[in-house]
Write a protein that holds these residues in place. Structure first.
Motif, PDB file in Angstrom:
ATOM      1  N   UNK A  25     -69.374 -58.871  36.867  1.00  0.00           N
ATOM      2  CA  UNK A  25     -68.076 -58.197  36.728  1.00  0.00           C
ATOM      3  C   UNK A  25     -68.209 -57.024  35.751  1.00  0.00           C
ATOM      4  N   UNK A  26     -68.903 -57.255  34.639  1.00  0.00           N
ATOM      5  CA  UNK A  26     -69.113 -56.193  33.650  1.00  0.00           C
ATOM      6  C   UNK A  26     -69.909 -55.030  34.237  1.00  0.00           C
ATOM      7  N   UNK A  27     -70.932 -55.338  35.020  1.00  0.00           N
ATOM      8  CA  UNK A  27     -71.746 -54.275  35.642  1.00  0.00           C
ATOM      9  C   UNK A  27     -70.897 -53.379  36.542  1.00  0.00           C
ATOM     10  N   UNK A  28     -69.861 -53.948  37.133  1.00  0.00           N
ATOM     11  CA  UNK A  28     -68.966 -53.175  37.998  1.00  0.00           C
ATOM     12  C   UNK A  28     -67.976 -52.337  37.197  1.00  0.00           C
ATOM     13  N   UNK A  29     -67.891 -52.583  35.902  1.00  0.00           N
ATOM     14  CA  UNK A  29     -66.954 -51.857  35.058  1.00  0.00           C
ATOM     15  C   UNK A  29     -65.537 -52.382  35.141  1.00  0.00           C
ATOM     16  N   UNK A  30     -65.387 -53.674  35.417  1.00  0.00           N
ATOM     17  CA  UNK A  30     -64.059 -54.255  35.631  1.00  0.00           C
ATOM     18  C   UNK A  30     -63.640 -55.241  34.548  1.00  0.00           C
ATOM     19  N   UNK A  31     -64.335 -55.271  33.436  1.00  0.00           N
ATOM     20  CA  UNK A  31     -64.051 -56.297  32.430  1.00  0.00           C
ATOM     21  C   UNK A  31     -62.620 -56.240  31.900  1.00  0.00           C
ATOM     22  N   UNK A  32     -61.985 -55.086  31.939  1.00  0.00           N
ATOM     23  CA  UNK A  32     -60.615 -54.970  31.431  1.00  0.00           C
ATOM     24  C   UNK A  32     -59.572 -55.448  32.436  1.00  0.00           C
ATOM     25  N   UNK A  33     -59.941 -55.578  33.704  1.00  0.00           N
ATOM     26  CA  UNK A  33     -58.944 -55.893  34.735  1.00  0.00           C
ATOM     27  C   UNK A  33     -59.149 -57.235  35.424  1.00  0.00           C
ATOM     28  N   UNK A  34     -60.216 -57.922  35.131  1.00  0.00           N
ATOM     29  CA  UNK A  34     -60.525 -59.188  35.801  1.00  0.00           C
ATOM     30  C   UNK A  34     -60.765 -60.263  34.747  1.00  0.00           C
ATOM     31  N   UNK A  35     -60.176 -61.439  34.955  1.00  0.00           N
ATOM     32  CA  UNK A  35     -60.480 -62.564  34.069  1.00  0.00           C
ATOM     33  C   UNK A  35     -61.824 -63.154  34.468  1.00  0.00           C
ATOM     34  N   UNK A  36     -62.504 -63.736  33.516  1.00  0.00           N
ATOM     35  CA  UNK A  36     -63.811 -64.332  33.782  1.00  0.00           C
ATOM     36  C   UNK A  36     -63.672 -65.802  34.161  1.00  0.00           C
ATOM     37  N   UNK A  37     -64.561 -66.289  35.012  1.00  0.00           N
ATOM     38  CA  UNK A  37     -64.559 -67.730  35.310  1.00  0.00           C
ATOM     39  C   UNK A  37     -65.026 -68.516  34.087  1.00  0.00           C
ATOM     40  N   UNK A  38     -64.408 -69.660  33.865  1.00  0.00           N
ATOM     41  CA  UNK A  38     -64.750 -70.551  32.751  1.00  0.00           C
ATOM     42  C   UNK A  38     -64.945 -71.962  33.293  1.00  0.00           C
ATOM     43  N   UNK A  39     -65.985 -72.628  32.852  1.00  0.00           N
ATOM     44  CA  UNK A  39     -66.206 -74.010  33.278  1.00  0.00           C
ATOM     45  C   UNK A  39     -65.144 -74.918  32.672  1.00  0.00           C
ATOM     46  N   UNK A  40     -64.894 -74.714  31.383  1.00  0.00           N
ATOM     47  CA  UNK A  40     -63.854 -75.488  30.705  1.00  0.00           C
ATOM     48  C   UNK A  40     -62.511 -75.110  31.318  1.00  0.00           C
ATOM     49  N   UNK A  41     -61.748 -76.085  31.715  1.00  0.00           N
ATOM     50  CA  UNK A  41     -60.449 -75.809  32.314  1.00  0.00           C
ATOM     51  C   UNK A  41     -60.484 -75.664  33.826  1.00  0.00           C
ATOM     52  N   UNK A  42     -61.659 -75.792  34.426  1.00  0.00           N
ATOM     53  CA  UNK A  42     -61.754 -75.764  35.884  1.00  0.00           C
ATOM     54  C   UNK A  42     -61.137 -77.035  36.459  1.00  0.00           C
ATOM     55  N   UNK A  43     -60.850 -76.987  37.731  1.00  0.00           N
ATOM     56  CA  UNK A  43     -60.410 -78.175  38.453  1.00  0.00           C
ATOM     57  C   UNK A  43     -61.644 -78.744  39.146  1.00  0.00           C
ATOM     58  N   UNK A  44     -61.876 -80.032  39.041  1.00  0.00           N
ATOM     59  CA  UNK A  44     -63.101 -80.640  39.550  1.00  0.00           C
ATOM     60  C   UNK A  44     -62.807 -81.700  40.608  1.00  0.00           C
ATOM     61  N   UNK A  45     -63.734 -81.827  41.549  1.00  0.00           N
ATOM     62  CA  UNK A  45     -63.684 -82.940  42.497  1.00  0.00           C
ATOM     63  C   UNK A  45     -65.083 -83.194  43.045  1.00  0.00           C
ATOM     64  N   UNK A  46     -65.301 -84.403  43.485  1.00  0.00           N
ATOM     65  CA  UNK A  46     -66.546 -84.762  44.151  1.00  0.00           C
ATOM     66  C   UNK A  46     -66.304 -84.720  45.647  1.00  0.00           C
ATOM     67  N   UNK A  47     -67.244 -84.107  46.369  1.00  0.00           N
ATOM     68  CA  UNK A  47     -67.166 -84.101  47.824  1.00  0.00           C
ATOM     69  C   UNK A  47     -68.468 -84.660  48.374  1.00  0.00           C
TER      70      UNK A  47
END
Length: 122
Positions: A25-47
């Motif tokens: 995302x940073x390489x694209x120059x979008x760090x100011x307009x896009x939130x970053x994915x975070x593992x903490x706080x994700x929704x999880x499930x087993x499939x």
């Protein structure tokens, strides 16, 4: 294994994947307009893996209101993973291109990543 065990055992790789997606995302120059994915706080499930019958951990990223899914990270039973995180913005420097998402795939010791671009509608 329980869901919490899968979450804990994949934490280090998942955090590295999130960092790699953020780097794309940073390489694209979008760090100011896009939130970053975070593992903490994700929704999880087993499939269940239809090929092996084993459990795969899926992590889902949502917007701040938990209404729209922004992406997914899946850990497969063979140790591989695939992640896709929506960007959905025009490319900031290539006016004929639209950035659909950033993706990462591979294994812990061999991670690849790239942006998925689409031609802009004429």
């Amino acid at each position: 294994m329980e869901l919490t065990d899968y979450i804990a055992s994949n934490r280090a790789v998942a955090e590295a994947v999130c960092q790699r997606l953020a780097h794309e995302i940073d390489k694209l120059g979008l760090s100011a307009t896009v939130t970053y994915p975070q593992y903490e706080g994700s929704s999880f499930e087993l499939i269940k893996d239809p090929y092996t019958g084993q459990q795969n951990l899926c992590c889902y990223w949502f917007d701040q209101h938990k209404r729209h899914r922004l992406g997914r990270l899946q850990f497969n039973s063979d140790g591989s993973f695939y992640a896709e995180y929506d960007v959905s913005q025009p490319h900031p420097t290539k006016k004929k291109w639209f950035i659909e998402s950033v993706t990462a795939w591979g294994q812990a010791d061999n991670m690849k990543a790239e942006a998925k671009l689409l031609p802009m509608a004429q």
